[in-house]
Every structure is written in C-alpha cells, then in structure tokens.
Enzyme design. Sequence first.
Site, mmCIF file in Angstrom:
data_model
loop_
_atom_site.group_PDB
_atom_site.id
_atom_site.type_symbol
_atom_site.label_atom_id
_atom_site.label_comp_id
_atom_site.label_asym_id
_atom_site.label_seq_id
_atom_site.Cartn_x
_atom_site.Cartn_y
_atom_site.Cartn_z
ATOM 1 N N ASP A 193 -24.264 21.038 72.956
ATOM 2 C CA ASP A 193 -24.365 20.941 74.123
ATOM 3 C C ASP A 193 -25.726 21.620 74.777
ATOM 4 O O ASP A 193 -25.744 22.591 74.756
ATOM 5 C CB ASP A 193 -23.092 21.509 74.976
ATOM 6 N N HIS A 213 -11.581 24.738 63.757
ATOM 7 C CA HIS A 213 -11.512 23.903 62.734
ATOM 8 C C HIS A 213 -10.097 23.975 62.065
ATOM 9 O O HIS A 213 -9.885 23.646 61.033
ATOM 10 C CB HIS A 213 -12.442 23.828 61.750
ATOM 11 N N HIS A 238 -25.091 34.173 69.951
ATOM 12 C CA HIS A 238 -23.718 33.768 69.565
ATOM 13 C C HIS A 238 -22.797 34.697 69.266
ATOM 14 O O HIS A 238 -23.558 35.947 68.883
ATOM 15 C CB HIS A 238 -23.953 32.417 68.599
#
Lengths: 349, 349, 349, 349
Positions: free
Chosen positions: D328, D17, D104
């Site tokens: 996804d 970002h 993650h």
Amino acid sequence: MSTFGTLFRVTTFGESHCAGVGCIVDGVPPLMALTEADIQPQLSRRRPGQSALTTKRDEKDLVRIMSGTEHGVTLGTPIGLTVPNEDMRPGDYGSMSDIPRPSHADYTYQYKYGTKTSSGGGRASARETIGRVAAGAIAEKFLRLRYGVEIVAWVSSIGDIEMKEDVVDTITRERVDSHPTRCPDAAVADQMTALVQECRNAEDSVGGVVSCVIRNSPVGLGEPCFDKLQATLAHAMMSIPATKGFEIGSGFRGTTQRGSAHNDMFVRKGDRLGTVTNNSGGVQGGISNGEPIVLRVAFKPPATIGKEQATVTYDGTSAVLAAKGRHDPCVVPRAIPIVEAMAALALAE
Amino acid sequence: MSTFGTLFRVTTFGESHCAGVGCIVDGVPPLMALTEADIQPQLSRRRPGQSALTTKRDEKDLVRIMSGTEHGVTLGTPIGLTVPNEDMRPGDYGSMSDIPRPSHADYTYQYKYGTKTSSGGGRASARETIGRVAAGAIAEKFLRLRYGVEIVAWVSSIGDIEMKEDVVDTITRERVDSHPTRCPDAAVADQMTALVQECRNAEDSVGGVVSCVIRNSPVGLGEPCFDKLQATLAHAMMSIPATKGFEIGSGFRGTTQRGSAHNDMFVRKGDRLGTVTNNSGGVQGGISNGEPIVLRVAFKPPATIGKEQATVTYDGTSAVLAAKGRHDPCVVPRAIPIVEAMAALALAE
Amino acid sequence: MSTFGTLFRVTTFGESHCAGVGCIVDGVPPLMALTEADIQPQLSRRRPGQSALTTKRDEKDLVRIMSGTEHGVTLGTPIGLTVPNEDMRPGDYGSMSDIPRPSHADYTYQYKYGTKTSSGGGRASARETIGRVAAGAIAEKFLRLRYGVEIVAWVSSIGDIEMKEDVVDTITRERVDSHPTRCPDAAVADQMTALVQECRNAEDSVGGVVSCVIRNSPVGLGEPCFDKLQATLAHAMMSIPATKGFEIGSGFRGTTQRGSAHNDMFVRKGDRLGTVTNNSGGVQGGISNGEPIVLRVAFKPPATIGKEQATVTYDGTSAVLAAKGRHDPCVVPRAIPIVEAMAALALAE
Amino acid sequence: MSTFGTLFRVTTFGESHCAGVGCIVDGVPPLMALTEADIQPQLSRRRPGQSALTTKRDEKDLVRIMSGTEHGVTLGTPIGLTVPNEDMRPGDYGSMSDIPRPSHADYTYQYKYGTKTSSGGGRASARETIGRVAAGAIAEKFLRLRYGVEIVAWVSSIGDIEMKEDVVDTITRERVDSHPTRCPDAAVADQMTALVQECRNAEDSVGGVVSCVIRNSPVGLGEPCFDKLQATLAHAMMSIPATKGFEIGSGFRGTTQRGSAHNDMFVRKGDRLGTVTNNSGGVQGGISNGEPIVLRVAFKPPATIGKEQATVTYDGTSAVLAAKGRHDPCVVPRAIPIVEAMAALALAE
C-alpha cells in the site's frame, strides 16, 4: 494485587507494623451522606482487645476520611481512608525470626519475596483486613440506601460445637453481638466460650464456621460465565485470611439430594417470581434471584499458637517453636465484620 | 464478562444452539508446540454421549485452531479456537417457553436480559464450558512443559455414595477414566452407576463432589491479599455451572480441629521446605508452598428433570413442568475435564 | 477509575481542599531501597510557589510513606503514600459557585456527578497529580536500578516561542532546572519568561509543549495490539490535565514524508540492532526497539484566568466571570515532573 | 493483551496468514437488532483491493456471526465473529526472511517473541484490524440507536497536501466515499491521488492525517483521572498500526493561544449548556460536554516499500532490501473505518 472490584473498587495498603493501614475506595456514587461514623462501628467490631476471647493487642483503629467527601457528603471521587497503627511491638516476634510458623505465611512470603517484615505477619497480618472492613462499610451503606440490602453474619460453629437454629430470616447484628462469641444461640454460645477458653489455656487454637445472609438483594446481580455471583462471593470470602471452604445455599449437603427435592419451586412474590425453598441460596445460573443469599465460610484454627511445635528452621534444621505473644485462640468472632464487608464488596463490584 | 485471567487470559463465546462455540486464549508464550491434538482429548472427555450415564445429545466437538500457531508452534499471539454446534434441536425445548425451570437460569436470565434463547440454556448451557476446556488444555500443556505440573480430577462422591481412599499422590487420568463414573474406586463406582441409573429411570437427577489434585505446582503462586491462590481457585471452580461449594485442604472438616493438630509441620524436602501433613492443601498465606494443591467442588443435582414439578409460569400462573428431552441425571463425570481446565487456568493466570 | 497500570499499578485519591492527597503503589518489587528522599525531589519540582512564574498557592507537599517498606527497603507489599493539604482557601472560589469556568471541568463534573467541591477544581485540581508524581518517582527508581532508564522532560515551546536545538541525547534534569521556565535553551527561555509575565500581567494565560526522552529503555516493551507502547504512553500523557495532543517520534511532521526518507535503517549496535535515524521515536510495531523514546505533549493555556469572560451561569443566564485568586498563567514548567512520572508509569506497567 | 474496553469489550485474534481473523464482543446489550449486514459495510470499506490506490491483495472479508444473536437480535451474550483469510501467499515474503524491514515490526517482534510468522506482518499485519472494525460496527450501532451518535472520519491530508475546509458539522460517510482518497474536498482529493500514484510509481509510500468527528455524544462520558475521555480516545487511536500522533480539539495549535482566546464560552443549548467555540473538541476536564468530539490522527508512510533500502540483516550484516509484493503506498483511505471503529469502541467502553 491488592485491588478488588471493577466498578466499585477497593485497593488496600498496610501491614502489621508500619505507620498505618488503609484503602482507597473508588466508584462510590456522589451525593451519599458519609462520615467516619458510618465506618467506625464495623472497625470497632473487628478490632482486637474487645473481649477475653480475642488477642490482647490493643488498637483503637480510628479511621479518618482523607478525601472524597465534603460537608459529610460524597463527591463521586475516590475516598481515601487511613487508620494509624499504634500498638506496634516488633520485639514480640524476635524469637521467630529463624523458624517459619507452621501453616502461616512466613515461609511462602519469604520464598516469593525474598524478604518479610521483621515482625511476623506483615501483609498476612489480620491488620490487612482493616481496609476491607472500612471499604465494606461504605459499600454496605450504598447497598442499604439504594436497595435496602441487609447483610448479617454470625458464628455458626466453633470446633465441633454447632448451632442448629435457622436464623436466616430474622437474624440481626444486635442479636449477633449479644454474646462475645457472636453465636446467636446463647446456650450453644456458652459452650463455644468454654471451648475457646480451654484452647487458650492450652496455648492452642480452634477453627469455626461463619454463616452470612444477604437480604433484599436486587435481582440480576452476577454475570453468566466466569463472574457468576457465587464465584465472586467465593473469591471475596476465600481471600480472607485463614479460610478453607465456601458454600452457597445447600452447599456440600446439596450434593446428596435428588433434583426433585433440591429444585426450588417458583411462586409469585409481588412483582417478581420467588421460590418456596432456597437451596439455591439466592443465586440461580450465577445471577441473584431476589431470595436471601446464604453462604458459609470455613476458618481453620489460627496457625500461631503458644504450644510447642516440632518443626524446622528456614534452612531445614530441626527446631521447636513456641510462639510467645498475644495470639487469638479463635478468629471467627472477629471475622464477622470482615465477612460482612466482603459480602458487600462482592455485591457492589 | 466472559473473560478469565490477567496474563494468561481466556475469553469465551457461544451458547447451546448458535453456529458454534469457542474462545480466544491470550498470553500463551511463543515457541510452544501446539496442535488440535493437544486440545481434543479433554474436549472428548467432556462431550455428551460418551456413556449411558450422560445426556444423549450427540456432538463430536471437534476443535479448530484459527490463529496463533504456525507449523504447529505458537507465535505468542492470541489463539482463536472454534467448535461448531451440530446437534441443535431447538424444538425439544418448545414446551418450556412459558415455564422457567426451577433452579435453572431461565428466570434470572429473562429478568436480567429481558430475553433468552428459544432453546433453554443459552449461555447457561453446558456447551459454554467447551471454550473453558479448550483453553484449559493449552494452559495445562504450558504448566506441564514449564513446571511438570500434573492436574487430575476425579469423582469422589455421587449422592451419598462416597469414596474413602486417599489417592492424592497416585491418581492418574487413566485410572479415573477406567470407569464411566470417573470414580477410581471400582466397587464404589459400581454403586454410583446404580444410583445414577436409578435417578435416570425416575426421570430425576443427583449431585456429587469432584476432587482435584495439582501436583508439582511451583512455589510462590498467588497474591497476598485479594488474589490469594485459594481465592482464585474458588472463583474458577464456583464459575462452573451447578457448583455450590468449594474446599481446599482440610476444608470444612478443618474447622473442627485444634491448631496443634491442623498445623502442617515443616521438614526439609530437597531445596525447599515441605510439610509433613497437608491440611493446608498446598496453599499457605494465599501462596502455593509446593505441596500438592488439593480441592473439592460440590455440584448440585441437575435442575432439568423429566419428573413433574409443580411450579409457576413467568407470569405467576400455577403450572406443572415435565422437561422432555435429553437430560443428564448427573453431571459430575463430565465435569472432570472442566474442573481440570479451571484449575489450569487459575494457576496460569 | 483512578487506577493506572496492570503489574505496576497506582491508585490515587484526593482533591484540592480535602485533608490530603496520595496514592497506593502496588507491584513494586521487594528489596529495593526506598525512602521519602527518593520521592520528595519530584514533588518539590511539581509544587506550586517555586518561582514567580507559577501559582502562589503555597504547599510544602511533604510525602509520607505509610506502608510497604521496612528499614528503608521495600517489602513487595503495596506502598501507601500521603501528602497533607495545607493551604486550603475555599473562600477564594466563592464567587465562581454560580458560573462554570469556560473550558474547565466545572460544568462537566456538575453534569456527571450532580455535585462538585465548593472549591473549584476538586478532582480536576492540579493537586490530583501529586499522587502520580509520587508513584512515578518510585517507578522511575525501579526502571533506573533495573535497566538504567533515564527520563528527562523539558519545555520545548510556550505560546509561539519554540526551542529548536535537538537535545534528545544530552539533556539532563540539571540543565532543565537551570532556568525557571525549564526550557534548556537560555535565550529562548528568557523570551518565554517575558511572554509568561506578559500573560500574567494581562490576567491571561498561555499554552506550551513539553518534550520528553526516555533513554536506555529495554527492548521489547509494549504489546502488539491494543496496548502498543505508543498507545499506553498516549493514554498516560493525555490523562494529564490540560493536554490536547500527543506525538511520538516524527509525529504529525512525519505524515508529510516519503517512506524511503522516514524509514529508520538498521545498523548493528552492540548485541542488538539499532537504527541510524529515529523517526520511529523508539517504538516499532508498538514495541520498544532500544532507541530513545521521544515524545511531545501539547498543553492548552490554563482555563482559569482573571480577565473578564462573557459566559453564562449554570442555569444559562448571561454573566461575566473574572476568576479572582492565584492562577497559573502557564502550566508547562510545573508539568515537567508530571510528564516524567507518567512516562515512568507507562513503562513500568 | 488483545483486549480493549471494560464494560463493552472486544478481544481480537488472527494474523495475516492463519485460517482466519475475528473477535469476541462482550457487553453488547440484549434485544438489539444485529445481523452480518450491520457489520459488513465497514469491513468492505476497510478491505484491500477496493481501488487502484490500495494494496492488490484480494480479500472478500465476509464476516460470520458465530454466537450472541438469535433471529437477528442480540441475547446479551458474547458475540463471536469470524472472517476467513483467503488470499494467503506466504511465498511473496520469502526474500525478506533474513532482513528485518526498516521501521516495521519484524525486528521488535523477533526480539520479543523469539519467532515471527514466516509471512511478514503476522499480528502486525493490517488484517489484525478486521476484528476491530467488526466490533466497532457493533459499538457504533449501539451508540447510534441509544444516543443518536454519528461518527465520521475523513482524510484531511496526504503528504503535504492538506484540506482546509471545516466540515465538522456537515460531513457524511457518503461524501467521504465519493472519492477514492476519502478526502471530501474533490480538488484537493485529486491532488492527493496524483501524489499517491507518484509514490506507487516510485515504489515509495507517503503518510497522512485522518480527522474524525463524533456528533451527538452524550454528556458525561469519561472519568476524571487516568481514564479521561481524551486519554481513552488517544489510547484507542494510537493502537492503530502506523500512528505517530493524536490531537483533540485545538491540539498542538492550541498551545500557541492565550486562554482568553482559547476558552470556549458557555451558552445555553436546549436543556444543557453548550459552547460558542469548540477548541476543547467536545471534552472538558476529561468528560464529554455534548459538543462534537473532534480529533486528528497522524499516520506515517507505510514502512514496506519496493524501493531499495540499505540496511542490515538480523545478524547485522549489510544488505539491501527491496520488498517485492503488493504494498500500500498510502494507508489513510483504508484507515477511515478503523478510526471510526476505535472511536466507537472508546466511547462504548
């Protein structure tokens, strides 16, 4: 780290009083004739005890090829080289264990590593340069066979005694070695000898300048940005112990000139353009231009001297140091093969 | 390659007349405050058109941080920086397309790459240094916040006009910038201005020397062997365009001294040992000792001059070159932030 | 090149029939106890002739520390290690000089270097791995002393005989070494022995899988982008001769799972977060998370076999090769210390 | 660090970002035709929002060449590439700020750097791969023009749905792209689509395997020791986010074979020796042998799922995470150009 070079790469090991010193040379092309006889001469030019001018530490410095060749020819694999240490006398240094030698590596090593060899120099010893000289001899042979490169260094000043003659185009190692000081001007060399002897008698030391020429360099060596050839050469030379300065071509003197006088005008030379003058010292825009690469390296006076020095111990107590032992009053004659080696390694990398 | 450093690493891109220049700075620690305002001042000190002394190329050189920060704080990820090129005038260089500029990179680039930008310098342009200065500003902020490091460079000579005062302990950037020449001795600086103007009027150029001090360096930077701190600093400085020489501490002058005079005696300074003198220039055995690191860099006179030069074309035909356009008669004032940046990058790496 | 690692760096030398093999290990911290006794055990686990299962080449593989320690403690300087070659029998390989061994390095080496050792493997010989194992033993000691890291590898399959038990949390080297196959499940290990003997009798060979666990890894190792920890580990493992595959954590099996089943839920473990399951194999986002790092390495069957093979000579003429000599029918038992060494080097770098 | 390669080297920047992402590609030879049109197609194959199978984040991912070319031809200087970020929605991630996503990078990043982007993935975002794909497109063009190299990757399995056909010799990118799953077997591909949709509906995810072939590789790529070609390829592939395994040639399956069956017999192929079978996957002794290089890469199921997960917050308190936003369900279709890019970069380095 102890590694120099990317494609032609040397990694060294060894300090003053361990079992031996040496290096691994990686990236040597295959099928090049190579035996110890290619390496030993430069080691012998570097070794102590060669003349009355140098330290009396006595080392044969005989090199052995451990790997990377078969039947006297390179395989393209890493070349391991070892040189045993023989004349180890840790006792010589006992008196210095509490007092860091002024301008030597004792204090900074102790601070950085929290330890140092019991025997003074350790990795800062001149013996660390043996691996460089051995690797440089291989690099130099490669450059000579492939491109006809010739590298010759000589002593151009000791103390304030300076040689004036321009010998860039003609100097040979034979002429350099014809005098123990390795200054090719015999009259000047004799004055240098007297000065070094005077310093030895006074248990003092003196510095000097080594000049070096690289002839027949291929055009195009060097990278445009951070790895300009002069930057790599400066890195190589300033990594030699006791160095304080580096110049290429016109060096500091060139800063006083006008561009119109300093610029090297082009002229046709065979299949390339050459230049009439060589203030650039063989490098333009960071890339070799085919003219002789000319550089100068400043060596300070050796830090270890027998003369008394008023200094402090590691814990800050006033003390007087008089380093007994076998000191070199002047390192530049023995630095000649080291400068040649680093020049070869910088070009080959 | 266009990369400098191992743990704190900068990679640059950009030449004189492309869309922009910039760099990626990798290895910046997380959680450091960082905005464009930390970088812009040094870029502005470097940019052309600052005074009558420099090239008239007009560039704002506004930097943009593309990545690596959020809410003005670093993330520990690579910092992408870009600076657009604005004042591109390829037409200015049209006349030089057949004649390589003497002592410039035109010939060696053409030889090595078989091509060059239509616009002269390309990657050898001074614009390549923008990425260095931007990255150096980040390195410098890190060093200042972490260790209190102060880096100040100044012009100590232009041509044969030399400043004598010792300002190592007191010099500030404010004092350096108080005169357009960036020589902190006002009387000498005025003489320098006159000399540069004289060269400009003669469509000629002149060289100079930049001095630099790094104060509050932590003790222990530098590696014992090939990556001695003076070697890394020399590499950094000699990678700046137009450099011909490098000195640390006593430099070439130190070669004329005796060891007993040159050695820096130790003395207690707080929790470390310091030295009474600083001929070592802050580095002993390749490792920083906590004293100010003092170095000098020689810049040759700029190669691109308006004055006619009798040279040859790429194919060896005699020709006269008079480079029209906006040339810098002297680069050392603008080199100040570049030297400071490379000093910071060499320390941080 | 023959160098692995950035901050903890090993460079190796040596091929099958030169004077010796060895390495330089740079970046070892100072003041760590280190003698040959720390290194020899892993070399002895690697050496040939340990059991009826391996090649009969007889080598003591005695290592000597050449530099970098004094009085059994590291100095922070490069550690030179040498191991002499003793059982050199170039004659064994004479018959293979015209025929490149299928699936061995003979052809690609000859093509790339234009030469190869007269004695077969040269640098592709398993003897090249001695330097890795020696360096790995030093890296492992450092990791154990600093962080309590434990590295244990074992044979989890040979041919299609596979061990099922999960031993990640409990396995020790003692248990691994309790059977010549180095498979810790005794019943399965006996089947493996039978298979290897069958291959040996048939002058054939067979492959296998080595599993490895790294316990007590510090959290935070690995870099986010190209140098993710699993990438460095994969690089390290796939650089071992004869490897064809690498897995971490769930590996290829994990591709068949749903995210909801594969994700490792967090749970508090002391002062850090741990995970309930460990499909990640100790690495998340390329960075170690403190759970055991679990990996598997596939080794193909050794290429050199006594059985006749219909192939061609270097110049393309049909020929039948039956490689006489002392071949290993299965390399995985001896690969155990090599995998452990590369794991240690990948973590330490 | 964020750099890959030695002679052909890419350095990337950018996270999810920030203002943009990009890279510097250094070492690209001069005089190669290169415009954005050479790079954009692979970026477009990678970008999100291509089909109903992928994340709905909408990015054009338009690349701009900042430097290194003139008139559509490379200069030999570094090529700067930038891609702006457009569809930034930090708000999407607000609910996850206290809970690290299981499997993650959130936790390991926070631990290592003491910070992370407010917006989830940061540097671990798939957007980091844009720089790789852009650089890979340049590497690939170089390899294609110089050697005729063809690189094609495809999806060979998703979950437990596996494609059986051997397409190594014939596969093209056109055929790969003929189905949104990028599996070239249409019947299998339809089953894959159904599985991915099922996972999406369940707010879950699934893994898969990408296969890749490199045809017309020159013989002789790779180094004998640590930088064997399979090691460099493994490093390259395992640096892609979400990878858990790597195979070359026969891979893990090859471990079950006998040497006599696994060895690839030589046969004359034009001016080189080729092999009848290709269990080696194009690499022998770490060096390419001219046969197709065949590899497989395992991708785990994406960690970010909408389904509820019972986990803990950063401070160890039990919590339930259901990651809202645009996830996804399966990354392998979009991973195709990334695998191709890393293959090209590994070969070119």
